[in-house]
Design a protein around this motif. Structure first.
Motif, PDB file in Angstrom:
ATOM      1  N   MET A 146       0.846  -1.189   0.000  1.00  0.00           N
ATOM      2  CA  MET A 146       0.000   0.000   0.000  1.00  0.00           C
ATOM      3  C   MET A 146       0.881   1.239   0.000  1.00  0.00           C
ATOM      4  O   MET A 146       1.871   1.311   0.725  1.00  0.00           O
ATOM      5  CB  MET A 146      -0.911  -0.005   1.217  1.00  0.00           C
ATOM      6  CG  MET A 146      -2.030  -1.037   1.123  1.00  0.00           C
ATOM      7  SD  MET A 146      -2.964  -1.219   2.656  1.00  0.00           S
ATOM      8  CE  MET A 146      -1.918  -2.362   3.528  1.00  0.00           C
ATOM      9  N   ASP A 147       0.501   2.206  -0.825  1.00  0.00           N
ATOM     10  CA  ASP A 147       1.242   3.455  -0.919  1.00  0.00           C
ATOM     11  C   ASP A 147       0.398   4.580  -0.316  1.00  0.00           C
ATOM     12  O   ASP A 147       0.277   4.704   0.882  1.00  0.00           O
ATOM     13  CB  ASP A 147       1.616   3.720  -2.373  1.00  0.00           C
ATOM     14  CG  ASP A 147       2.493   2.594  -2.930  1.00  0.00           C
ATOM     15  OD1 ASP A 147       3.391   2.127  -2.206  1.00  0.00           O
ATOM     16  OD2 ASP A 147       2.263   2.166  -4.066  1.00  0.00           O
ATOM     17  N   GLN A 148      -0.236   5.382  -1.158  1.00  0.00           N
ATOM     18  CA  GLN A 148      -1.118   6.434  -0.675  1.00  0.00           C
ATOM     19  C   GLN A 148      -2.483   5.842  -0.333  1.00  0.00           C
ATOM     20  O   GLN A 148      -2.906   4.832  -0.887  1.00  0.00           O
ATOM     21  CB  GLN A 148      -1.263   7.530  -1.726  1.00  0.00           C
ATOM     22  CG  GLN A 148       0.059   8.153  -2.140  1.00  0.00           C
ATOM     23  CD  GLN A 148       0.822   8.755  -0.973  1.00  0.00           C
ATOM     24  OE1 GLN A 148       0.211   9.369  -0.093  1.00  0.00           O
ATOM     25  NE2 GLN A 148       2.136   8.611  -0.964  1.00  0.00           N
ATOM     26  N   ASP A 149      -3.189   6.517   0.594  1.00  0.00           N
ATOM     27  CA  ASP A 149      -4.485   6.008   1.044  1.00  0.00           C
ATOM     28  C   ASP A 149      -5.490   5.886  -0.090  1.00  0.00           C
ATOM     29  O   ASP A 149      -6.362   5.021  -0.061  1.00  0.00           O
ATOM     30  CB  ASP A 149      -5.059   6.928   2.136  1.00  0.00           C
ATOM     31  CG  ASP A 149      -4.239   6.856   3.422  1.00  0.00           C
ATOM     32  OD1 ASP A 149      -3.476   5.877   3.580  1.00  0.00           O
ATOM     33  OD2 ASP A 149      -4.370   7.776   4.243  1.00  0.00           O
ATOM     34  N   ASP A 150      -5.412   6.755  -1.095  1.00  0.00           N
ATOM     35  CA  ASP A 150      -6.399   6.747  -2.165  1.00  0.00           C
ATOM     36  C   ASP A 150      -5.975   5.884  -3.355  1.00  0.00           C
ATOM     37  O   ASP A 150      -6.637   5.891  -4.397  1.00  0.00           O
ATOM     38  CB  ASP A 150      -6.678   8.174  -2.642  1.00  0.00           C
ATOM     39  CG  ASP A 150      -5.402   8.879  -3.118  1.00  0.00           C
ATOM     40  OD1 ASP A 150      -4.300   8.354  -2.857  1.00  0.00           O
ATOM     41  OD2 ASP A 150      -5.531   9.953  -3.729  1.00  0.00           O
ATOM     42  N   MET A 151      -4.879   5.133  -3.202  1.00  0.00           N
ATOM     43  CA  MET A 151      -4.408   4.281  -4.286  1.00  0.00           C
ATOM     44  C   MET A 151      -4.735   2.815  -4.002  1.00  0.00           C
ATOM     45  O   MET A 151      -4.813   2.404  -2.839  1.00  0.00           O
ATOM     46  CB  MET A 151      -2.893   4.452  -4.483  1.00  0.00           C
ATOM     47  CG  MET A 151      -2.493   5.843  -4.930  1.00  0.00           C
ATOM     48  SD  MET A 151      -0.717   5.967  -5.267  1.00  0.00           S
ATOM     49  CE  MET A 151      -0.579   4.911  -6.722  1.00  0.00           C
ATOM     50  N   PRO A 152      -4.975   2.012  -5.050  1.00  0.00           N
ATOM     51  CA  PRO A 152      -5.335   0.607  -4.832  1.00  0.00           C
ATOM     52  C   PRO A 152      -4.176  -0.201  -4.265  1.00  0.00           C
ATOM     53  O   PRO A 152      -3.001   0.140  -4.458  1.00  0.00           O
ATOM     54  CB  PRO A 152      -5.716   0.120  -6.234  1.00  0.00           C
ATOM     55  CG  PRO A 152      -4.985   1.038  -7.166  1.00  0.00           C
ATOM     56  CD  PRO A 152      -4.950   2.368  -6.477  1.00  0.00           C
ATOM     57  N   ARG A 199       4.664   2.249   1.347  1.00  0.00           N
ATOM     58  CA  ARG A 199       4.465   2.751   2.710  1.00  0.00           C
ATOM     59  C   ARG A 199       4.192   1.619   3.692  1.00  0.00           C
ATOM     60  O   ARG A 199       4.685   1.631   4.819  1.00  0.00           O
ATOM     61  CB  ARG A 199       3.297   3.751   2.720  1.00  0.00           C
ATOM     62  CG  ARG A 199       3.051   4.417   4.071  1.00  0.00           C
ATOM     63  CD  ARG A 199       2.106   5.594   3.906  1.00  0.00           C
ATOM     64  NE  ARG A 199       0.812   5.176   3.415  1.00  0.00           N
ATOM     65  CZ  ARG A 199      -0.219   4.862   4.193  1.00  0.00           C
ATOM     66  NH1 ARG A 199      -0.090   4.907   5.512  1.00  0.00           N
ATOM     67  NH2 ARG A 199      -1.379   4.516   3.676  1.00  0.00           N
ATOM     68  N   MET A 200       3.391   0.641   3.274  1.00  0.00           N
ATOM     69  CA  MET A 200       3.089  -0.509   4.112  1.00  0.00           C
ATOM     70  C   MET A 200       3.184  -1.780   3.281  1.00  0.00           C
ATOM     71  O   MET A 200       2.800  -1.797   2.110  1.00  0.00           O
ATOM     72  CB  MET A 200       1.700  -0.397   4.738  1.00  0.00           C
ATOM     73  CG  MET A 200       1.607   0.641   5.835  1.00  0.00           C
ATOM     74  SD  MET A 200      -0.004   0.620   6.655  1.00  0.00           S
ATOM     75  CE  MET A 200      -1.016   1.385   5.383  1.00  0.00           C
ATOM     76  N   VAL A 201       3.689  -2.841   3.909  1.00  0.00           N
ATOM     77  CA  VAL A 201       3.814  -4.144   3.260  1.00  0.00           C
ATOM     78  C   VAL A 201       3.354  -5.200   4.257  1.00  0.00           C
ATOM     79  O   VAL A 201       3.909  -5.301   5.359  1.00  0.00           O
ATOM     80  CB  VAL A 201       5.264  -4.429   2.832  1.00  0.00           C
ATOM     81  CG1 VAL A 201       5.359  -5.792   2.157  1.00  0.00           C
ATOM     82  CG2 VAL A 201       5.785  -3.350   1.905  1.00  0.00           C
ATOM     83  N   TYR A 202       2.317  -5.966   3.878  1.00  0.00           N
ATOM     84  CA  TYR A 202       1.815  -7.056   4.713  1.00  0.00           C
ATOM     85  C   TYR A 202       2.052  -8.381   4.005  1.00  0.00           C
ATOM     86  O   TYR A 202       1.766  -8.504   2.814  1.00  0.00           O
ATOM     87  CB  TYR A 202       0.314  -6.900   4.985  1.00  0.00           C
ATOM     88  CG  TYR A 202      -0.033  -5.767   5.916  1.00  0.00           C
ATOM     89  CD1 TYR A 202      -0.103  -5.967   7.291  1.00  0.00           C
ATOM     90  CD2 TYR A 202      -0.305  -4.495   5.414  1.00  0.00           C
ATOM     91  CE1 TYR A 202      -0.430  -4.932   8.140  1.00  0.00           C
ATOM     92  CE2 TYR A 202      -0.629  -3.451   6.264  1.00  0.00           C
ATOM     93  CZ  TYR A 202      -0.696  -3.677   7.624  1.00  0.00           C
ATOM     94  OH  TYR A 202      -1.016  -2.639   8.454  1.00  0.00           O
ATOM     95  N   PHE A 203       2.536  -9.374   4.752  1.00  0.00           N
ATOM     96  CA  PHE A 203       2.865 -10.656   4.147  1.00  0.00           C
ATOM     97  C   PHE A 203       1.769 -11.689   4.384  1.00  0.00           C
ATOM     98  O   PHE A 203       1.150 -11.735   5.450  1.00  0.00           O
ATOM     99  CB  PHE A 203       4.192 -11.174   4.705  1.00  0.00           C
ATOM    100  CG  PHE A 203       5.348 -10.273   4.379  1.00  0.00           C
ATOM    101  CD1 PHE A 203       5.739 -10.073   3.065  1.00  0.00           C
ATOM    102  CD2 PHE A 203       6.035  -9.605   5.380  1.00  0.00           C
ATOM    103  CE1 PHE A 203       6.793  -9.230   2.749  1.00  0.00           C
ATOM    104  CE2 PHE A 203       7.088  -8.766   5.086  1.00  0.00           C
ATOM    105  CZ  PHE A 203       7.466  -8.582   3.765  1.00  0.00           C
ATOM    106  N   PHE A 204       1.572 -12.533   3.341  1.00  0.00           N
ATOM    107  CA  PHE A 204       0.568 -13.581   3.403  1.00  0.00           C
ATOM    108  C   PHE A 204       1.117 -14.862   2.795  1.00  0.00           C
ATOM    109  O   PHE A 204       1.935 -14.825   1.871  1.00  0.00           O
ATOM    110  CB  PHE A 204      -0.692 -13.177   2.624  1.00  0.00           C
ATOM    111  CG  PHE A 204      -1.393 -11.979   3.182  1.00  0.00           C
ATOM    112  CD1 PHE A 204      -2.312 -12.110   4.204  1.00  0.00           C
ATOM    113  CD2 PHE A 204      -1.123 -10.715   2.690  1.00  0.00           C
ATOM    114  CE1 PHE A 204      -2.955 -10.999   4.720  1.00  0.00           C
ATOM    115  CE2 PHE A 204      -1.759  -9.601   3.195  1.00  0.00           C
ATOM    116  CZ  PHE A 204      -2.681  -9.744   4.220  1.00  0.00           C
ATOM    117  N   GLN A 205       0.614 -15.987   3.316  1.00  0.00           N
ATOM    118  CA  GLN A 205       0.928 -17.256   2.686  1.00  0.00           C
ATOM    119  C   GLN A 205       0.197 -17.373   1.356  1.00  0.00           C
ATOM    120  O   GLN A 205      -0.760 -16.648   1.086  1.00  0.00           O
ATOM    121  CB  GLN A 205       0.538 -18.417   3.605  1.00  0.00           C
ATOM    122  CG  GLN A 205       1.398 -18.526   4.855  1.00  0.00           C
ATOM    123  CD  GLN A 205       0.981 -19.698   5.694  1.00  0.00           C
ATOM    124  OE1 GLN A 205      -0.057 -19.668   6.350  1.00  0.00           O
ATOM    125  NE2 GLN A 205       1.780 -20.758   5.658  1.00  0.00           N
TER     126      GLN A 205
END
Length: 232
Positions: A146-152, A199-205
């Motif tokens: 995720m980058d900016q709040d208004d971006m997918p 800005r944010m990176v979340y990891f998933f299996q």
């Protein structure tokens, strides 16, 4: 009559310095991939009678000499012992699925492997973090970026992991516009570290990533609840 003793001077304790020293001793100095299917076992507070297994990605040797299992969890490649969250889970131990043995410490062969490798590959301390090791991702880990709040959001495959001299570990993602050959391997110029661009990176299996791609309603709802506090 006793001789009055002069009071001892107060000893000033720098708590911040002590915290920094303790954190430095916990920093990772060497990684080893887990290739035998060993798992982390954890428990959710909401389900006290149920245990879950998650494949270990790697083992890490810390500066204090302790070896810890590592899993992609939330925003980092995380030591299993740090999983103690009232919502997301609590670490129980390690498990060998073949024997169903449950154990608390890293297996001896991994400890020996990491100690020998760390002794062989000695790195000099530098002021700026330098790359000291690179591992491929063997589990199909994905990152929700995720980058900016208004971006997918962007769901991207993790191709590898980099360990730096300061103990930081970064995931390697691919810039699709820069891919020149496949399969993509660690070291390819199209790769970049996740937090260097997002800005944010979340990891998933892999199975969770597939549910996100398929827009599974329950998965998307849980995902929205997870990231909402970060976006407020």
């Amino acid at each position: 009559m006793g001789i009055p003793m002069s009071p001892r001077p107060a000893r000033v304790i720098d708590l911040e310095t002590m915290r920094q020293r303790q954190a430095a001793r916990r920093r990772l100095i060497r990684l080893s991939p887990e290739l035998d299917g060993l798992e982390m076992v954890y428990q959710l507070p909401a389900e006290p009678g149920t245990y879950y297994g998650m494949p270990l990605l790697a083992w890490g040797l810390r500066e204090d000499g302790r070896v810890v299992g590592l899993v992609p969890w939330m925003e980092h490649l995380t030591p299993c012992q740090q999983l103690d969250d009232p919502e997301h889970g609590h670490f129980i131990g390690y498990r060998d699925p073949e024997t169903e043995e449950l154990f608390e410490q890293a297996p001896e062969h991994k400890v020996l492997e990491l100690e020998q490798a760390a002794a062989y590959f000695e790195y000099e301390a530098t002021h700026e973090p330098t790359l000291i090791q690179q591992l491929p991702d063997t589990q199909g880990t994905h990152a929700l970026c995720m980058d900016q709040d208004d971006m997918p959001w962007q769901l991207k495959q993790v191709f590898g992991w980099r360990l730096y001299s300061d103990g930081g570990v970064e995931a390697l993602l691919a810039d699709e516009t820069q891919i020149e050959s496949t399969p993509i391997l660690p070291g390819d110029p199209c790769l970049y570290t996740g937090h260097s661009r997002h800005r944010m990176v979340y990891f998933f299996q892999r199975q969770i990533a597939n549910r996100i791609r398929q827009e599974d309603p329950a998965t998307l709802e849980a995902l929205a609840l997870m990231v909402m506090p970060e976006e407020e």
